[in-house]
Design a protein around this motif. Structure first.
Motif, PDB file in Angstrom:
ATOM      1  N   GLY A 190       0.930  -1.237  -0.215  1.00  0.00           N
ATOM      2  CA  GLY A 190      -0.040   0.078  -0.070  1.00  0.00           C
ATOM      3  C   GLY A 190       0.728   1.187  -0.091  1.00  0.00           C
ATOM      4  N   THR A 191       0.348   2.316  -0.528  1.00  0.00           N
ATOM      5  CA  THR A 191       1.121   3.422  -0.675  1.00  0.00           C
ATOM      6  C   THR A 191       0.305   4.798  -0.483  1.00  0.00           C
ATOM      7  OG1 THR A 191       0.560   3.669  -3.203  1.00  0.00           O
ATOM      8  CG2 THR A 191       2.826   2.541  -2.554  1.00  0.00           C
ATOM      9  N   GLY A 192      -0.799   4.342   0.396  1.00  0.00           N
ATOM     10  CA  GLY A 192      -1.597   5.683   0.860  1.00  0.00           C
ATOM     11  C   GLY A 192      -1.096   6.381   2.069  1.00  0.00           C
ATOM     12  N   ALA A 203       0.953   4.699   4.655  1.00  0.00           N
ATOM     13  CA  ALA A 203       2.373   4.202   4.567  1.00  0.00           C
ATOM     14  C   ALA A 203       3.258   5.182   4.759  1.00  0.00           C
ATOM     15  CB  ALA A 203       2.292   3.729   2.861  1.00  0.00           C
ATOM     16  N   GLY A 256       2.668  -1.124  -4.511  1.00  0.00           N
ATOM     17  CA  GLY A 256       1.309  -0.441  -4.709  1.00  0.00           C
ATOM     18  C   GLY A 256       0.774  -0.701  -6.247  1.00  0.00           C
ATOM     19  N   ARG A 257      -0.453  -0.187  -6.352  1.00  0.00           N
ATOM     20  CA  ARG A 257      -0.565  -0.447  -7.696  1.00  0.00           C
ATOM     21  C   ARG A 257       0.101   0.377  -8.825  1.00  0.00           C
ATOM     22  NH1 ARG A 257      -5.732   0.326  -4.920  1.00  0.00           N
ATOM     23  NH2 ARG A 257      -6.925  -1.440  -4.982  1.00  0.00           N
ATOM     24  N   LEU A 293       1.841  -4.465  -6.582  1.00  0.00           N
ATOM     25  CA  LEU A 293       1.153  -5.046  -6.033  1.00  0.00           C
ATOM     26  C   LEU A 293       0.967  -6.513  -6.461  1.00  0.00           C
ATOM     27  CD1 LEU A 293       0.007  -5.038  -2.754  1.00  0.00           C
ATOM     28  CD2 LEU A 293      -2.029  -4.090  -3.920  1.00  0.00           C
ATOM     29  N   ASN A 299       0.082  -5.032   5.776  1.00  0.00           N
ATOM     30  CA  ASN A 299      -1.024  -4.504   4.927  1.00  0.00           C
ATOM     31  C   ASN A 299      -1.201  -2.920   5.428  1.00  0.00           C
ATOM     32  OD1 ASN A 299      -3.280  -3.741   3.114  1.00  0.00           O
ATOM     33  ND2 ASN A 299      -4.685  -4.794   4.728  1.00  0.00           N
ATOM     34  N   SER A 328      -2.888  -0.593   3.684  1.00  0.00           N
ATOM     35  CA  SER A 328      -3.933  -0.053   2.756  1.00  0.00           C
ATOM     36  C   SER A 328      -5.303  -0.316   3.477  1.00  0.00           C
ATOM     37  CB  SER A 328      -3.980  -0.884   1.430  1.00  0.00           C
ATOM     38  OG  SER A 328      -4.345  -2.283   1.406  1.00  0.00           O
ATOM     39  N   SER A 329      -6.178   0.099   2.720  1.00  0.00           N
ATOM     40  CA  SER A 329      -7.659  -0.117   3.247  1.00  0.00           C
ATOM     41  C   SER A 329      -8.185  -1.562   2.582  1.00  0.00           C
ATOM     42  CB  SER A 329      -8.482   1.019   2.871  1.00  0.00           C
ATOM     43  OG  SER A 329      -8.738   1.025   1.417  1.00  0.00           O
ATOM     44  N   LEU A 358      -7.065  -8.030   0.438  1.00  0.00           N
ATOM     45  CA  LEU A 358      -5.824  -7.547  -0.054  1.00  0.00           C
ATOM     46  C   LEU A 358      -5.255  -9.075  -1.105  1.00  0.00           C
ATOM     47  CD1 LEU A 358      -3.208  -5.950  -0.039  1.00  0.00           C
ATOM     48  CD2 LEU A 358      -2.598  -7.144   1.947  1.00  0.00           C
TER      49      LEU A 358
END
Length: 284
Positions: free
Chosen positions: A129-131, A134, A152-153, A176, A199, A201-202, A211
């Motif tokens: 995750g890169t939000g 992170a 991440g995406r 990811l 994790n 990310s959400s 995930l």
């Protein structure tokens, strides 16, 4: 007319912070309040202006989407928020000024302290995750000597985060999707090493897709850490235990970061001897 702190965000109804801080205030018999306040991006500056003038206000916690947007509105950014590039706690200081800090990194590291106190030949963390969450995790683990794999995406976003928060290390940014399918990779001897799979990310949260992580990508004796709090026991953690790994749930970070903020706001350490009771309340 009593001292108070609050948590701001958009949305804010889902926040567990009022329950946590209210629980601790009750246990300590402190005559104060902790509130949730819905603040939009357009209303952020006005919120700070109003609170700055209120002598009863002790500060606020900041949730998404304001952790970075609030920084230019503050008079001072204190460590570690300056290094992380995000503020999750705002405090009043002398002269009607406001300072920003960040308790997310300390909260994240709290359940890992026993492991981090040991010497290791090598430390690696796979951060999925890169939000916004992170940022604090990357900065915290880089400071603890980890080699980081941030997935991440968008690998470009992951690389930008590493260049900003953990420059100079031999870190990696696979997509990811790399971790979604099984692998037959033969891990080397991990005795004396510390491996984390996080994790950040959400994904896996109630209402979100799961995930995509296959546990054949995790070295033996890894620790799985999920920052998602609803549900507490995510599919990610369940699969990790089935593969023989230790797990840490999202309430650990949530309670840990809140404890640091609580002492800032109310001048008393949080009564952590009641954590089991608090966890039961938070999972009702």
């Amino acid at each position: 007319m009593k001292p108070y702190a609050d948590v701001i965000g958009d949305p804010i109804a889902q926040s567990k912070s009022p329950t946590i801080h209210g629980f601790w205030l009750g246990k300590l018999g402190i005559d104060a309040e902790y509130r949730a306040c819905h603040v939009t991006a357009e209303g952020l500056a006005d919120y700070l202006t109003a609170r700055r003038a209120d002598p009863l206000w002790r500060g606020c916690n900041v949730t998404m989407p304001h952790k970075q947007a609030i920084m230019p509105l503050l008079g001072r950014i204190n460590p570690p928020a300056d290094a992380i590039g995000a503020v999750n706690t705002v405090l009043p200081v002398a002269g009607s000024q406001l300072s920003g800090t960040n308790t997310d990194a300390a909260g994240f590291l709290e359940p890992l302290r026993a492991e981090l106190a040991q010497a290791h030949y090598f430390r690696m963390a796979r951060i999925l995750g890169t939000g916004g969450a992170a940022r604090a995790i990357i900065a915290a683990l880089a400071a603890e000597g980890f080699t980081l794999v941030v997935a991440g995406r968008d690998p470009g976003k992951a690389r930008a985060l590493l260049d900003e928060l953990a420059p100079g290390g031999e870190h990696h940014t696979p997509p990811l999707a790399h971790f979604a399918d099984p692998t037959d990779f033969a891990f080397d001897d991990r005795e004396g090493c510390l491996d984390l799979v996080i994790n950040a990310s959400s994904l896996g949260m109630i209402g979100q897709p799961p995930l995509p992580f296959d546990w054949s990508h995790a070295p033996p004796r890894s620790i799985a850490y999920d920052i998602v709090t609803a549900p507490r026991d995510t599919a990610f953690l369940q699969a990790a235990r089935a593969a023989g790994h230790r797990t840490i749930d999202g309430l650990a970070m949530l309670i840990g970061q809140a404890a640091v903020a609580f002492e800032h706001f109310f001048g008393h350490p949080a009564p952590r001897e009641h954590d089991a009771e608090l966890r039961a309340i938070l999972t009702q």
